[in-house]
Design an enzyme around this catalytic site. Sequence first.
Site, PDB file in Angstrom:
ATOM      1  N   LYS A 137       0.845  -1.194   0.000  1.00  0.00           N
ATOM      2  CA  LYS A 137       0.000   0.000   0.000  1.00  0.00           C
ATOM      3  C   LYS A 137       0.880   1.244   0.000  1.00  0.00           C
ATOM      4  CE  LYS A 137      -3.746  -2.454   2.312  1.00  0.00           C
ATOM      5  NZ  LYS A 137      -4.557  -2.609   3.540  1.00  0.00           N
ATOM      6  N   LYS A 169      -4.586 -14.495  -1.431  1.00  0.00           N
ATOM      7  CA  LYS A 169      -5.536 -13.701  -0.648  1.00  0.00           C
ATOM      8  C   LYS A 169      -6.932 -14.320  -0.743  1.00  0.00           C
ATOM      9  CE  LYS A 169      -4.574  -9.831   0.574  1.00  0.00           C
ATOM     10  NZ  LYS A 169      -4.214  -9.294   1.907  1.00  0.00           N
ATOM     11  N   ASP A 220      -5.714 -12.932   9.174  1.00  0.00           N
ATOM     12  CA  ASP A 220      -6.355 -11.675   8.808  1.00  0.00           C
ATOM     13  C   ASP A 220      -7.473 -11.324   9.772  1.00  0.00           C
ATOM     14  OD1 ASP A 220      -6.857  -9.425   7.093  1.00  0.00           O
ATOM     15  OD2 ASP A 220      -8.626 -10.489   6.366  1.00  0.00           O
TER      16      ASP A 220
END
Length: 281
Positions: A137, A169, A220
Amino acid sequence: MIPSLPDTLIEPIVRAALVEDLGRAGDVTARACIPEGARMRAVFAARKPGVLAGIGCVRLAVLAMDPQASVTLRLRDGDRFEAGAVLAEVEADARAFLSAERTALNLLGRLCGIATLTGAYVAAVEGTGARIADTRKTTPGLRALEKHAVLCGGGLNHRFGLDDAILIKDNHVAVCGGVGEAVRRARAAAGHLMKVEVEVDGLEQLAEALAEGPDVIMLDNFSLTDLREAVARVAGAVTLEASGGVNLETVRAIAETGVNVISVGALTHSAPSLDIGLDAI
């Protein structure tokens, strides 16, 4: 000591920023107000304490505008400094120097801000054994510089792009039909030097992933209770990375669960620029 980035990597970024700022006609203010041939001396000085990153951008920005300039760097990337510290001293053609000023300050402030924020996260988890890592990011076009700034602050670099590691992911899992199937396909495709990481969103997926032997499992948005349970179940068999919901208030508790790595997108997408000024002397 943090290794410096090579000029060949930094210079195109600096030159692109200068071209953007100079526009179609160059610095019309400097030409109008500054006598041709005038010289000036100035220092880049910190207004706030922080961690240095990107000092090479200052040197290259000034030299791009005035190849005969004298640029003295007082500190190195990775050094900590207090408010008022002189980071670099420059003597150059005044028109050229003033044309380079904003590009140099923009890059230096941005990168010092990332390094300083990273240093705060690293300090927050000190003694736990957990390491702080960045993500992808980043600001488009600045990834190499921003990830270097994370290193300057004591953090780790996650992958630099889509080509240097396999990271499965949730959307990959959805298309493949399950965590196990996604990891099996990745293992079959990966070369002997390519690591495989998979993101899981609960303890059930963790068990499925473990059975396929990935190198890294990303936990996550796990609760602290589930993070501790995951650490116990894995028992060191693979590297565990915690991600999601991480800030300076939560990172210590996450680290104390026993995870190996905590990835923090905020290091690059939310770091405030550090206040650095240019003072004529």
